[in-house]
Write a protein that holds these residues in place. Structure first.
Motif, PDB file in Angstrom:
ATOM      1  N   THR A  18      10.799  80.800 128.695  1.00  0.00           N
ATOM      2  CA  THR A  18      11.558  80.694 129.364  1.00  0.00           C
ATOM      3  C   THR A  18      11.744  79.285 129.898  1.00  0.00           C
ATOM      4  O   THR A  18      10.805  78.391 129.775  1.00  0.00           O
ATOM      5  CB  THR A  18      11.692  81.571 130.793  1.00  0.00           C
ATOM      6  N   ALA A  19      13.305  78.826 129.962  1.00  0.00           N
ATOM      7  CA  ALA A  19      13.233  77.271 130.521  1.00  0.00           C
ATOM      8  C   ALA A  19      14.536  77.294 131.367  1.00  0.00           C
ATOM      9  O   ALA A  19      15.338  77.901 131.413  1.00  0.00           O
ATOM     10  CB  ALA A  19      13.457  76.546 129.156  1.00  0.00           C
ATOM     11  N   ALA A  20      14.473  75.848 132.015  1.00  0.00           N
ATOM     12  CA  ALA A  20      15.483  75.387 132.943  1.00  0.00           C
ATOM     13  C   ALA A  20      15.735  73.987 132.746  1.00  0.00           C
ATOM     14  O   ALA A  20      14.468  73.210 132.349  1.00  0.00           O
ATOM     15  CB  ALA A  20      14.983  75.799 134.508  1.00  0.00           C
ATOM     16  N   PHE A  21      16.927  73.509 133.172  1.00  0.00           N
ATOM     17  CA  PHE A  21      17.033  71.920 132.608  1.00  0.00           C
ATOM     18  C   PHE A  21      17.747  71.142 133.923  1.00  0.00           C
ATOM     19  O   PHE A  21      18.598  71.757 134.563  1.00  0.00           O
ATOM     20  CB  PHE A  21      17.903  72.159 131.375  1.00  0.00           C
ATOM     21  N   LEU A  22      17.251  70.064 134.023  1.00  0.00           N
ATOM     22  CA  LEU A  22      17.943  69.244 135.212  1.00  0.00           C
ATOM     23  C   LEU A  22      18.479  67.914 134.454  1.00  0.00           C
ATOM     24  O   LEU A  22      18.155  67.599 133.429  1.00  0.00           O
ATOM     25  CB  LEU A  22      16.635  68.445 136.061  1.00  0.00           C
ATOM     26  N   GLY A  23      19.767  67.819 135.111  1.00  0.00           N
ATOM     27  CA  GLY A  23      20.364  66.561 134.745  1.00  0.00           C
ATOM     28  C   GLY A  23      21.324  66.149 135.700  1.00  0.00           C
ATOM     29  O   GLY A  23      21.168  66.570 136.905  1.00  0.00           O
ATOM     30  N   ASP A  24      21.999  64.990 135.573  1.00  0.00           N
ATOM     31  CA  ASP A  24      23.091  64.259 136.476  1.00  0.00           C
ATOM     32  C   ASP A  24      24.487  64.263 135.950  1.00  0.00           C
ATOM     33  O   ASP A  24      25.338  63.571 136.652  1.00  0.00           O
ATOM     34  CB  ASP A  24      22.434  63.033 137.019  1.00  0.00           C
ATOM     35  N   SER A  25      24.719  65.022 134.831  1.00  0.00           N
ATOM     36  CA  SER A  25      25.977  64.774 134.168  1.00  0.00           C
ATOM     37  C   SER A  25      26.567  65.905 133.523  1.00  0.00           C
ATOM     38  O   SER A  25      25.720  67.172 133.411  1.00  0.00           O
ATOM     39  CB  SER A  25      25.876  63.747 133.014  1.00  0.00           C
ATOM     40  N   ILE A  26      27.943  65.975 133.388  1.00  0.00           N
ATOM     41  CA  ILE A  26      28.554  67.183 132.655  1.00  0.00           C
ATOM     42  C   ILE A  26      27.936  67.757 131.448  1.00  0.00           C
ATOM     43  O   ILE A  26      27.783  68.545 131.092  1.00  0.00           O
ATOM     44  CB  ILE A  26      29.921  66.929 132.766  1.00  0.00           C
ATOM     45  N   TYR A  27      27.360  66.432 130.738  1.00  0.00           N
ATOM     46  CA  TYR A  27      26.723  66.699 129.345  1.00  0.00           C
ATOM     47  C   TYR A  27      25.670  67.564 129.548  1.00  0.00           C
ATOM     48  O   TYR A  27      25.142  68.561 128.673  1.00  0.00           O
ATOM     49  CB  TYR A  27      26.551  65.279 128.901  1.00  0.00           C
ATOM     50  N   ASP A  28      24.768  67.400 130.581  1.00  0.00           N
ATOM     51  CA  ASP A  28      23.560  68.143 130.928  1.00  0.00           C
ATOM     52  C   ASP A  28      23.811  69.480 131.208  1.00  0.00           C
ATOM     53  O   ASP A  28      23.270  70.448 130.604  1.00  0.00           O
ATOM     54  CB  ASP A  28      22.744  67.427 132.123  1.00  0.00           C
ATOM     55  N   MET A  29      24.941  69.773 132.193  1.00  0.00           N
ATOM     56  CA  MET A  29      25.140  71.005 132.507  1.00  0.00           C
ATOM     57  C   MET A  29      25.738  71.913 131.350  1.00  0.00           C
ATOM     58  O   MET A  29      25.417  73.040 131.173  1.00  0.00           O
ATOM     59  CB  MET A  29      26.013  70.948 133.583  1.00  0.00           C
ATOM     60  N   LEU A  30      26.480  71.268 130.680  1.00  0.00           N
ATOM     61  CA  LEU A  30      27.022  71.926 129.261  1.00  0.00           C
ATOM     62  C   LEU A  30      26.309  72.239 128.357  1.00  0.00           C
ATOM     63  O   LEU A  30      26.171  73.439 127.847  1.00  0.00           O
ATOM     64  CB  LEU A  30      28.435  71.228 129.019  1.00  0.00           C
TER      65      LEU A  30
END
Length: 225
Positions: free
Chosen positions: A166-178
């Motif tokens: 299982t995984a989760a991802f952190l980011g600060d941009s729309i590229y990360d969320m998408l």
């Protein structure tokens, strides 16, 4: 309580590290070669996230207009200067190291997925003393042309290289969320990153304002609180 996710992935610039000072220096050094006026760090921050080429394109637009010939001439200059000065002024965000320590203590495998060139990402992480913490470092060029974030491909590769689970991802941009959404995993936006607009517009599954909130936020996303 145990770990909420087997793998936690991080974007690099504006998420793991505040690299705005070093990137602004690189942009302004390059703009000076074209006799362009320098940009303020607050102008450069929103340009970060889509890779060095996009950042320079935006920098040219903001300093007098984009010209393809200027871009061809200046892009290698930007890369050369940045590569030689990559870690100068780049620092972890407050609370990051403690959060990484806690995740590692719970057996979580840590990873990086960035749109920065992989070689630059590895060099930066090594110079700030964090490289050894990450099971995988995937750059914007790792998966081949056209397969950087927001493609799901680097996120899926992150999971494979970290051993699966299982995984989760952190980011600060729309590229990360998408990218996270396209890969079918939960996303967390950091409100302290290089945002192009209100953090709510990123439509992340959760938002944190400080790394102190990461562990409980991961638990909530995993349905453990």
């Amino acid at each position: 309580m145990g770990r909420a996710f087997d793998i936690v992935g991080f974007d690099l610039d504006g998420t793991l590290l505040d690299t705005s000072a070093s990137l602004t220096r690189a942009v302004n050094y390059t703009l000076a070669k074209a006799e362009r006026p320098p940009l303020h760090i607050d102008e450069v921050r929103p340009m970060i996230g889509g890779g060095a080429k996009r950042m320079l394109e935006k920098g040219l637009e903001a300093s007098g207009g984009y010209d393809p010939e200027d871009m061809r001439r200046l892009y290698p200059i930007l890369l050369d200067f940045y590569g030689k000065n990559i870690s100068e002024g780049s620092v972890p965000y407050p609370g990051l190291i403690d959060a990484l320590d806690r995740l590692e203590a719970d057996g979580v495998r840590l990873t990086i997925v960035t749109n920065k060139f992989e070689s630059f990402a590895v060099k930066l992480l090594d110079e700030v003393g964090l490289l050894g913490r990450f099971a995988a470092v995937i750059g914007g060029d790792t998966m081949g042309k056209g397969n950087a974030k927001p493609s799901a491909m680097p996120i899926r590769e992150m999971i494979v290289r970290a051993g699966g689970g299982t995984a989760a991802f952190l980011g600060d941009s729309i590229y990360d969320m998408l990218a996270a959404k396209n890969a079918g995993i939960p996303s967390i936006a950091v409100s302290f990153g290089f945002l192009m607009g209100p953090v709510e517009e990123l439509a992340a599954d959760a938002v944190i304002d400080h790394y102190d909130a990461l562990i409980p936020t991961l638990a909530k996303l995993a349905g453990r609180s």
